[in-house]
Enzyme design. Structure first.
Site, PDB file in Angstrom:
ATOM      1  N   ASP A   1     -43.605   8.337  14.187  1.00 30.45           N
ATOM      2  CA  ASP A   1     -43.661   7.638  15.471  1.00 30.45           C
ATOM      3  C   ASP A   1     -45.096   7.278  15.842  1.00 30.45           C
ATOM      4  O   ASP A   1     -45.508   7.417  16.992  1.00 30.45           O
ATOM      5  CB  ASP A   1     -43.010   8.477  16.583  1.00 30.45           C
ATOM      6  CG  ASP A   1     -42.799   7.665  17.869  1.00 30.45           C
ATOM      7  OD1 ASP A   1     -42.686   6.435  17.768  1.00 30.45           O
ATOM      8  OD2 ASP A   1     -42.778   8.274  18.962  1.00 30.45           O
TER       9      ASP A   1
ATOM     10  N   SER B   1     -46.841   8.706  26.492  1.00 30.87           N
ATOM     11  CA  SER B   1     -46.662   8.525  25.058  1.00 30.87           C
ATOM     12  C   SER B   1     -47.844   7.787  24.448  1.00 30.87           C
ATOM     13  O   SER B   1     -48.259   6.737  24.944  1.00 30.87           O
ATOM     14  CB  SER B   1     -45.384   7.732  24.770  1.00 30.87           C
ATOM     15  OG  SER B   1     -44.249   8.528  24.919  1.00 30.87           O
TER      16      SER B   1
ATOM     17  N   HIS C   1     -42.824   3.905  19.316  1.00 33.54           N
ATOM     18  CA  HIS C   1     -41.791   3.511  20.284  1.00 33.54           C
ATOM     19  C   HIS C   1     -42.387   2.822  21.514  1.00 33.54           C
ATOM     20  O   HIS C   1     -41.669   2.164  22.258  1.00 33.54           O
ATOM     21  CB  HIS C   1     -40.952   4.732  20.710  1.00 33.54           C
ATOM     22  CG  HIS C   1     -41.645   5.690  21.622  1.00 33.54           C
ATOM     23  ND1 HIS C   1     -42.242   6.855  21.174  1.00 33.54           N
ATOM     24  CD2 HIS C   1     -41.854   5.677  22.960  1.00 33.54           C
ATOM     25  CE1 HIS C   1     -42.754   7.509  22.206  1.00 33.54           C
ATOM     26  NE2 HIS C   1     -42.531   6.815  23.293  1.00 33.54           N
TER      27      HIS C   1
END
Length: 391
Positions: free
Chosen positions: A160, A234, A130
């Site tokens: 992911d 992230s 993402h």
């Protein structure tokens, strides 16, 4: 008596008196000798020994950070967004009826922040999908201040994860833990990343849980931690107290729902598997048997002993491998190949690891009677990405 003899007699009297006193103290307080030795040993500890114990964790994690931080990069993923201004009305009905363009199309650059981890000295970088999804340009800020462009080698929506490749020299690859040193609940962990774009930051916490699933139908088996993970973290590194990679930070449950200190990371073993497959073929291949299953509801209804594990088949996809092999609804599956099936999550992981086109044996119970059949898995069809809150 000469002077030497008098001195010897004086010393001897005090030695005898000291031994007698020690004997009496030993009789009255038996543990006094061990306590005295312990205190003397504590005072005699060398500064070098004290520094060594400090570097192991309770006092400082500077050594672990120094070991891992150079392998963590800041990611700036840029994409061009096209917008067209429209007339705005306060009334939603008017917005739907009279919403018309009011000016020329405009293009602006949108930047997404994130982090990544250098996992090989030849330039492969792991991050979250993402972070770089739909990006037109990806720039990495390395620990030594260099800026380098990166290209996407491949990505995997289900975990992911994405793999980037950067062409630069002198890249410090992080050391990854192996299967024998998986994190345990209570282990100290450090999250390293680029929160809110302010620069590389380290936060500390513990492993709060392992094997977490945010979506019961997914392949997730996440590490939960209370180390602070914010927007921009992230794709960053979750490392142990020795500076070794144990996970890739990926999501959190935010304060919007009243949560605090609930973050998640993808275990390094899962990340390794995705990395190797993407480097080899550009994508991840997973097996699929074409059945939906869940926990065995009641042991008495299934004909199983009370301590039995396994899954019950809720649905069979028409024309899928399970249907072709003869699997039926309400079958209880107990083994796949030579492996026992613990629960639905365990079977999903086994299923995903199957090689498409290679037959495997399914064993279980049907109406209380044992059965065994051969099934040929196929490649798992695409699934929709799991919606989570990503930092």
């Amino acid at each position: 008596m000469n002077q030497a003899a008098r001195t010897f007699a004086f010393v001897a009297r005090f030695v005898v008196l000291g031994l007698a006193l020690a004997f009496v103290i030993g009789l009255l307080w038996p543990g006094s000798g061990a306590l005295l030795r312990q205190r003397l040993a504590g005072h005699a500890e060398s500064p070098a020994a004290a520094g060594a114990s400090a570097s192991e964790g309770p006092v400082s994690y500077a050594d672990a950070v120094a070991k891992a931080a150079p392998s963590v990069v800041n990611i700036y993923a840029n994409k061009l967004v096209t917008e067209q201004p429209r007339q705005l009305y306060s009334d939603p009905v008017l917005q739907r009826i009279f919403s018309v363009p009011t000016g020329p199309v405009r293009t602006r650059r949108q930047q997404n922040l994130g982090s990544g981890v250098i996992v090989s000295d030849d330039g492969y970088v792991l991050t979250n999908n993402h972070v770089i999804a739909n990006a037109d340009d990806i720039q990495l800020l390395l620990y030594d201040g260099r800026v380098a462009s990166a290209k996407v080698v491949g990505s995997d929506d289900e975990t992911d994860l994405a793999v980037l490749k950067v062409d630069a020299g002198n890249l410090p690859a992080i050391k990854m833990t192996d299967a024998d040193t998986r994190p345990r609940v209570g282990d100290v962990v450090l999250a390293i990343g680029n929160p809110f774009g302010i620069g590389q930051t380290v936060t500390m916490g513990i492993v709060s849980a392992i094997g977490r699933q945010l979506n019961l139908s997914s392949l997730e088996s996440l590490i939960q931690t209370d180390a602070a993970i914010n927007f921009g973290n992230s794709g960053g590194a979750l490392v142990n107290a020795h500076g070794e990679l144990v996970g890739i930070n990926t999501s959190l449950i935010g304060q919007a729902v009243g949560a605090e200190g609930i973050g998640f990371a993808i275990p390094v073993q899962s990340a390794k598997d995705v990395l190797e497959q993407i480097i080899k073929s550009g994508h991840v291949v997973r097996g699929w048997i074409g059945a939906d299953y869940g926990p065995v509801p009641v042991a008495a209804e299934s004909g199983l002993p009370s301590a039995a594990r396994g899954v019950v088949v809720n649905d069979v996809s028409p024309g899928g491998p399970a249907a072709l092999a003869g699997v039926e609804q309400r079958d209880v599956l107990l083994k796949i190949g030579n492996e026992d099936i613990l629960d639905a999550s365990d079977l999903r992981r086994h299923e995903a690891s199957l090689k498409p086109g290679t037959a495997v044996t399914l064993s279980g119970l049907r109406n209380g009677q044992a059965f065994s059949l051969s099934i040929v898995p196929v490649q798992r069809p695409p699934t929709s990405p799991v919606q989570t809150q990503n930092p």
